[in-house]
Write an enzyme that holds these catalytic residues in place. Structure first.
Site, mmCIF file in Angstrom:
data_model
loop_
_atom_site.group_PDB
_atom_site.id
_atom_site.type_symbol
_atom_site.label_atom_id
_atom_site.label_comp_id
_atom_site.label_asym_id
_atom_site.label_seq_id
_atom_site.Cartn_x
_atom_site.Cartn_y
_atom_site.Cartn_z
ATOM 1 N N LYS A 181 -5.273 -9.776 8.308
ATOM 2 C CA LYS A 181 -4.366 -10.705 7.647
ATOM 3 C C LYS A 181 -4.773 -12.139 7.986
ATOM 4 O O LYS A 181 -4.907 -12.498 9.159
ATOM 5 C CB LYS A 181 -2.923 -10.458 8.096
ATOM 6 C CG LYS A 181 -2.325 -9.160 7.576
ATOM 7 C CD LYS A 181 -2.073 -9.211 6.078
ATOM 8 C CE LYS A 181 -1.314 -7.984 5.593
ATOM 9 N NZ LYS A 181 -1.008 -8.053 4.147
ATOM 10 N N LYS A 196 -0.186 -0.608 -5.821
ATOM 11 C CA LYS A 196 0.892 -0.244 -4.906
ATOM 12 C C LYS A 196 2.023 0.367 -5.735
ATOM 13 O O LYS A 196 2.430 -0.207 -6.746
ATOM 14 C CB LYS A 196 1.413 -1.461 -4.140
ATOM 15 C CG LYS A 196 0.426 -2.049 -3.144
ATOM 16 C CD LYS A 196 1.020 -3.282 -2.468
ATOM 17 C CE LYS A 196 0.064 -3.873 -1.441
ATOM 18 N NZ LYS A 196 0.571 -5.152 -0.875
#
Length: 333
Positions: free
Chosen positions: A156, A252
């Site tokens: 991240k 997703k």
């Protein structure tokens, strides 16, 4: 012999909170628990389950998702199926929970696995990424060193200082394949420099570097690393606009509104030449299980949500190192 008619489908839904092991940080903030909404649909003594994660980035809340699911009680009792559900609810987390619950119910009532009913090959174990939260370069390097035995790491990033972060991470995990996720935190001004830093570190994939709706620069700049759309892509209708800007798409189920659309989207994305990534939110194995069907055709698998929790639900997915195994029927499908 007189057949006994099937009883109507009943629905129960609830919000659940699952503590995260430590905390989980991305460019938009930190959280210490996964808040999920679970839908359970029952018929003839059999129950199917689905789980979703409402995402504030898209204006979703657990309470609103719960209300949207509960509002479908009458249509479910009237016999609405997964295919009709696609038009009855908008894409998003709430539909995902119901879509996956109906798929689970369908499989359990048939005494078969859902991939058999869908005419898909049986899922096999896949290598999943493991996520390193955003933080100072030194802290990220320390966390990476503890996970350096894993084959695939997802890093991240958050904007300022990302070049130093990715260099430190690569030094801490010299043998791992690296993906990075900027979560829309880069700008046109630092895009080229950050792309170069990732290329220099041998990064394979960069996820959503620029904000959705402000990603035109990706079509004008040389991309030395594969770039993947996340917030810029939701369902099949959003694919065409990504051509020339992105090389891959992150599917997703909370964005597509369930497995039904996700499978169709994966087929369509592949036909358009996109590499496929299957992603997840931080959630339990009940969220990950349907995504294992998409994982079979995906170049990149990011289904580590349960590994980030303090504990998973019963009958959770089996993880062996970086391998994630298909779900048992006791969990889903």
């Amino acid at each position: 012999m007189t057949s006994i008619p099937s009883r109507a489908v009943s629905l129960v839904a609830r919000i659940e909170r699952w503590p995260i092991a430590g905390s989980f940080t991305i460019s938009r903030g930190t959280k210490t628990e996964a808040v999920v909404v679970v839908a359970e649909v029952s018929q003839d003594g059999v129950t199917g389950r689905g789980e979703c994660v409402p995402y504030p980035r898209y204006g979703e809340t657990p309470e609103a998702a719960l209300s949207a699911i509960q509002a479908m009680q009458a249509p479910l009792a009237s016999g609405i199926d997964r295919n009709a559900l696609q038009a009855a609810m908008p894409a998003g987390a709430a539909r995902n929970a119901l879509d996956c619950a109906l798929a689970d119910l369908e499989a359990k009532r048939a005494g078969a696995r859902i991939w058999q009913l869908l005419g898909r090959p049986a899922p096999e174990p896949r290598t999943t990424a493991y996520t390193i939260s955003l933080g100072p370069a030194e802290a990220m390097a320390e966390a990476t060193a503890k996970a350096a035995h894993r084959a695939l790491l997802k890093i991240k990033l958050g904007g300022e200082g990302d070049a130093a972060r990715i260099a430190a991470v690569r030094k801490a995990a010299p043998a791992s394949e690296l993906m990075v996720d900027a979560n829309e935190a880069w700008t046109e001004d630092n895009l080229a420099a950050n792309l170069k830093a990732c290329a220099d570190a041998g990064v394979t994939l960069i996820e959503q570097p620029l904000p959705a709706g402000k990603d035109e620069a990706l079509a004008r700049i040389e991309r030395p690393v594969m770039v993947c759309a996340d917030e810029s892509v939701h369902d099949r209708a959003s694919l065409e606009a990504l051509r020339g800007r992105y090389d891959a798409v992150n599917i997703k189920l909370d964005k597509t509104g369930g497995l039904t659309e996700a499978l169709a989207m994966a087929d369509a994305a592949g036909a358009l030449g996109f590499e496929i990534m299957i992603g997840c939110m931080v959630a339990t194995s009940l969220s990950m299980a349907p995504a294992m069907l998409i994982a079979q055709a995906a170049r990149f698998v990011d289904l580590d949500g349960p590994l980030l929790l303090a504990r998973d639900r019963d009958h959770g997915l089996r993880y062996a190192g970086s391998l994630v195994y298909p779900p048992d029927a006791a969990l889903w499908g």
